[in-house]
Design an enzyme around this catalytic site. Sequence first.
Site, mmCIF file in Angstrom:
data_model
loop_
_atom_site.group_PDB
_atom_site.id
_atom_site.type_symbol
_atom_site.label_atom_id
_atom_site.label_comp_id
_atom_site.label_asym_id
_atom_site.label_seq_id
_atom_site.Cartn_x
_atom_site.Cartn_y
_atom_site.Cartn_z
ATOM 1 N N GLY A 190 37.969 37.128 -20.668
ATOM 2 C CA GLY A 190 36.995 37.658 -21.631
ATOM 3 C C GLY A 190 37.463 37.641 -23.073
ATOM 4 O O GLY A 190 38.667 37.651 -23.359
ATOM 5 N N ASN A 239 34.814 40.870 -28.245
ATOM 6 C CA ASN A 239 33.700 41.456 -28.993
ATOM 7 C C ASN A 239 32.811 42.378 -28.157
ATOM 8 O O ASN A 239 32.285 43.360 -28.678
ATOM 9 C CB ASN A 239 32.885 40.360 -29.684
ATOM 10 C CG ASN A 239 32.321 39.353 -28.730
ATOM 11 O OD1 ASN A 239 32.780 39.232 -27.590
ATOM 12 N ND2 ASN A 239 31.327 38.606 -29.174
ATOM 13 N N LYS A 283 40.777 38.947 -16.599
ATOM 14 C CA LYS A 283 41.714 39.207 -17.699
ATOM 15 C C LYS A 283 40.924 39.477 -18.977
ATOM 16 O O LYS A 283 40.298 38.579 -19.540
ATOM 17 C CB LYS A 283 42.635 38.007 -17.947
ATOM 18 C CG LYS A 283 43.741 38.371 -18.942
ATOM 19 C CD LYS A 283 44.393 37.180 -19.589
ATOM 20 C CE LYS A 283 43.757 36.754 -20.875
ATOM 21 N NZ LYS A 283 43.818 37.730 -21.990
ATOM 22 N N SER A 291 40.619 40.432 -23.060
ATOM 23 C CA SER A 291 41.417 40.107 -24.238
ATOM 24 C C SER A 291 42.461 41.195 -24.441
ATOM 25 O O SER A 291 42.199 42.377 -24.203
ATOM 26 C CB SER A 291 40.506 40.020 -25.462
ATOM 27 O OG SER A 291 41.292 40.079 -26.631
ATOM 28 N N GLU A 292 43.627 40.802 -24.908
ATOM 29 C CA GLU A 292 44.678 41.805 -25.152
ATOM 30 C C GLU A 292 44.299 42.770 -26.276
ATOM 31 O O GLU A 292 44.914 43.828 -26.433
ATOM 32 C CB GLU A 292 46.015 41.125 -25.467
ATOM 33 C CG GLU A 292 45.953 40.379 -26.755
ATOM 34 C CD GLU A 292 47.168 39.519 -27.059
ATOM 35 O OE1 GLU A 292 46.994 38.527 -27.772
ATOM 36 O OE2 GLU A 292 48.256 39.851 -26.601
ATOM 37 N N GLU A 321 36.790 31.059 -27.693
ATOM 38 C CA GLU A 321 36.616 29.999 -28.693
ATOM 39 C C GLU A 321 36.545 28.620 -28.043
ATOM 40 O O GLU A 321 37.102 28.409 -26.968
ATOM 41 C CB GLU A 321 37.803 30.021 -29.649
ATOM 42 C CG GLU A 321 37.812 31.219 -30.563
ATOM 43 C CD GLU A 321 39.082 31.301 -31.381
ATOM 44 O OE1 GLU A 321 39.852 30.327 -31.398
ATOM 45 O OE2 GLU A 321 39.289 32.356 -31.989
ATOM 46 N N LEU A 329 40.947 21.244 -9.816
ATOM 47 C CA LEU A 329 39.495 20.977 -9.726
ATOM 48 C C LEU A 329 38.662 22.241 -9.543
ATOM 49 O O LEU A 329 37.778 22.311 -8.694
ATOM 50 C CB LEU A 329 39.207 19.992 -8.590
ATOM 51 C CG LEU A 329 39.418 18.522 -8.945
ATOM 52 C CD1 LEU A 329 39.049 17.633 -7.766
ATOM 53 C CD2 LEU A 329 38.591 18.107 -10.160
ATOM 54 N N GLU A 349 31.543 29.955 -21.938
ATOM 55 C CA GLU A 349 30.682 30.596 -22.944
ATOM 56 C C GLU A 349 31.474 30.589 -24.241
ATOM 57 O O GLU A 349 32.368 31.414 -24.426
ATOM 58 C CB GLU A 349 30.351 32.030 -22.513
ATOM 59 C CG GLU A 349 29.484 32.129 -21.277
ATOM 60 C CD GLU A 349 28.063 31.646 -21.509
ATOM 61 O OE1 GLU A 349 27.621 31.626 -22.666
ATOM 62 O OE2 GLU A 349 27.409 31.283 -20.528
ATOM 63 N N CYS A 402 28.688 35.743 -30.797
ATOM 64 C CA CYS A 402 28.751 34.277 -30.667
ATOM 65 C C CYS A 402 27.442 33.596 -31.050
ATOM 66 O O CYS A 402 27.450 32.484 -31.555
ATOM 67 C CB CYS A 402 29.135 33.911 -29.244
ATOM 68 S SG CYS A 402 28.103 34.719 -28.006
ATOM 69 N N GLU A 456 25.228 32.022 -17.989
ATOM 70 C CA GLU A 456 25.360 33.371 -17.452
ATOM 71 C C GLU A 456 23.969 33.993 -17.434
ATOM 72 O O GLU A 456 23.081 33.572 -18.179
ATOM 73 C CB GLU A 456 26.302 34.218 -18.322
ATOM 74 C CG GLU A 456 27.747 33.759 -18.167
ATOM 75 C CD GLU A 456 28.783 34.708 -18.735
ATOM 76 O OE1 GLU A 456 28.557 35.251 -19.828
ATOM 77 O OE2 GLU A 456 29.823 34.882 -18.083
HETATM 78 P P1 NDP Z 1 39.835 33.308 -27.641
HETATM 79 O O1 NDP Z 1 39.440 31.951 -27.216
HETATM 80 O O2 NDP Z 1 40.948 33.456 -28.597
HETATM 81 O O3 NDP Z 1 40.262 34.201 -26.380
HETATM 82 C C1 NDP Z 1 39.396 34.402 -25.284
HETATM 83 C C2 NDP Z 1 40.216 34.832 -24.088
HETATM 84 O O4 NDP Z 1 41.042 33.748 -23.655
HETATM 85 C C3 NDP Z 1 41.172 35.988 -24.365
HETATM 86 O O5 NDP Z 1 41.226 36.808 -23.221
HETATM 87 C C4 NDP Z 1 42.472 35.269 -24.607
HETATM 88 O O6 NDP Z 1 43.593 36.075 -24.418
HETATM 89 C C5 NDP Z 1 42.393 34.168 -23.570
HETATM 90 N N1 NDP Z 1 43.219 32.994 -23.816
HETATM 91 C C6 NDP Z 1 43.781 32.577 -24.978
HETATM 92 N N2 NDP Z 1 44.414 31.396 -24.783
HETATM 93 C C7 NDP Z 1 44.250 31.062 -23.473
HETATM 94 C C8 NDP Z 1 44.665 29.953 -22.657
HETATM 95 N N3 NDP Z 1 45.359 28.944 -23.166
HETATM 96 N N4 NDP Z 1 44.315 29.944 -21.362
HETATM 97 C C9 NDP Z 1 43.566 30.932 -20.832
HETATM 98 N N5 NDP Z 1 43.154 32.014 -21.542
HETATM 99 C C10 NDP Z 1 43.494 32.081 -22.849
HETATM 100 O O7 NDP Z 1 38.502 34.003 -28.162
HETATM 101 P P2 NDP Z 1 38.371 35.413 -28.892
HETATM 102 O O8 NDP Z 1 38.856 36.472 -27.967
HETATM 103 O O9 NDP Z 1 38.954 35.286 -30.245
HETATM 104 O O10 NDP Z 1 36.788 35.581 -28.996
HETATM 105 C C11 NDP Z 1 36.032 35.068 -30.030
HETATM 106 C C12 NDP Z 1 35.366 33.769 -29.615
HETATM 107 O O11 NDP Z 1 34.618 33.974 -28.430
HETATM 108 C C13 NDP Z 1 34.394 33.238 -30.640
HETATM 109 O O12 NDP Z 1 34.563 31.848 -30.777
HETATM 110 C C14 NDP Z 1 33.039 33.531 -30.016
HETATM 111 O O13 NDP Z 1 32.028 32.686 -30.459
HETATM 112 C C15 NDP Z 1 33.339 33.390 -28.565
HETATM 113 N N6 NDP Z 1 32.362 34.118 -27.755
HETATM 114 C C16 NDP Z 1 31.425 33.441 -27.046
HETATM 115 C C17 NDP Z 1 30.446 34.102 -26.332
HETATM 116 C C18 NDP Z 1 29.420 33.362 -25.525
HETATM 117 O O14 NDP Z 1 28.822 33.958 -24.649
HETATM 118 N N7 NDP Z 1 29.153 32.094 -25.787
HETATM 119 C C19 NDP Z 1 30.388 35.562 -26.324
HETATM 120 C C20 NDP Z 1 31.442 36.184 -27.056
HETATM 121 C C21 NDP Z 1 32.380 35.481 -27.758
HETATM 122 P P3 NDP Z 1 44.153 36.995 -25.616
HETATM 123 O O15 NDP Z 1 43.066 37.212 -26.593
HETATM 124 O O16 NDP Z 1 44.548 38.231 -24.931
HETATM 125 O O17 NDP Z 1 45.266 36.231 -26.228
#
Ligand code: NDP
Length: 487
Positions: free
Chosen positions: A148, A151, A174, A176-177, A227, A242, A248, A282, A461
């Site tokens: 997750g 936000n 998992k 977000s931290e 992201e 696979l 999202e 997002c 979703e």
């Molecule tokens: P991130 O991509 O930075 O992180 C998302 C999650 O992925 C976090 O739990 C993060 O851990 C984890 N993560 C980071 N690197 C990896 C990896 N290499 N492998 C697996 N997991 C990993 O996104 P943000 O948390 O910064 O969220 C903001 C983004 O989310 C924006 O781009 C926004 O548009 C998008 N978003 C999309 C939505 C949708 O429904 N389309 C809804 C909400 C947000 P940790 O953060 O703990 O390091």
Amino acid sequence: MTTPVYENFINGHFLKNQTGDTFAVKNPATDEVIYHVEIADEFIQNAAIESAKQGFAAWSAMTPIERSRILLKAVAILRDRNDELAKVEVLDTGKPWQEAECVDVETGADVIEYFAGLAPAQVGQQQMVGNDFYYTRKEPLGICAGIGAWNYPLQIACWKSGPALAAGNAVIFKPSEETPLGAIKLSEIFIEAGVPAGVFNVVQGAAEVGQWLTANPNIEKVSFTGEVGTGKKVMASAAGSLKDVTMELGGKSPLLVFDDADVSQAVSAAMLGNFYTQGEICTNCTRIYVHKNVYQQFIDELKTRTEQNIIAGDPMDPEVNLGALISKKHQELVLGYIDKGIQEGATLLTGGKALSPVSAPNGYFVEPTVFVDCKDDMTIVKEEIFGPVMSVLVFDDEDDVIQRANDTHLGLAAGVFTKDIQRAHRVIHQLQAGICWINSYGNSPAEMPVGGYKQSGIGRENGIETLDHYTQTKSIYVGMSNIESPF
Ligand code: NDP
């Protein structure tokens, strides 16, 4: 004062890690550490897989209606504890109480309720083939991972676990931290409702823990919110075994305001779609294309309402409608984009600076910011900022604005404001986006599928089709007569 330390939630209870490693979580509105969380080390990771295997065996053996009843209990508990959970979200995310109190828990509960209701209605097919026939079964996938963003932490955990659990899967989630507590609260609620231990596990940590989930061969699917760049890494890693993926991801969504639109309504949509949750949504319509005939009227009203109606401050104050950004780092990133907008020649209509409200002087606030006279090739118009920064552009011609709106590798959402019903549908059908609104912006009921076109995502979703993405079809052919064999 000592702060609490939360352990990982495995097999129905909190489980201590072996390394003793933890990370700190700050309240974005105060810059103070509010609690610590243990990182999921190898011991926890192995325990999570074993737990989910056992949870899956118990949960998938139950009938859909039994699962449905239990999930509906969880929904009732979520609603009963709305205020307690909303407060957790406010302290973790910095968003205003007035939002969390009526949106975050509510929309999470709605989705679990929706899928709990659908689960018993999922049916296979049966068809005669001569005297023989076949039938299909919708079987769960097994262990699904949810990863997750920060936000909407509790809502994202609900949106991922709702369909997964309704279909009979086990989940390892998992968060977000930045925002780990909402998912922990959900795991406790599932246990209280009667979900068997091991069905919903929460592992904590940063990217490394996410990477472990995406690579682990025992996991059948990853549903990721985050992201675009991270999504690509997740998908590449998931390809190693696979796994099925749902992505999202981010957006840079256009809102088109035609000259017959109700301009005040369009301004409301633009403000909601840029300043709600301090811009950290997002689907935000961060590119507002306004017809030249109503451009001045639109920006005059937008400026007045932005300067008069936005109240930043302690997010727990029910009057506050603009909260703090998630972290200092993110605040700096957003301010960097604002500087870039100024350097590249956009006109700052209002905002543009960090804020230090009296009731929350150390929070990571940014003024609601509007740029006008923007051009399509400016960085602020092209890249997702994920903060309260709106870019307004002018247009003249319908075909031209559609082409400009579509000129991006992203395609999460789009909106149109017009009173011409034919134009509304004609235009929206041509916009390359998965989530679209006409004379509205941002509503996302459980019933409506959401997800992105282009690089904004894969899969959906919510909505009926999502349940299919958490099942696999087994076809069973039944012979009714002797086998004809040349051997
Ligand atoms: P991130 O991509 O930075 O992180 C998302 C999650 O992925 C976090 O739990 C993060 O851990 C984890 N993560 C980071 N690197 C990896 C990896 N290499 N492998 C697996 N997991 C990993 O996104 P943000 O948390 O910064 O969220 C903001 C983004 O989310 C924006 O781009 C926004 O548009 C998008 N978003 C999309 C939505 C949708 O429904 N389309 C809804 C909400 C947000 P940790 O953060 O703990 O390091």
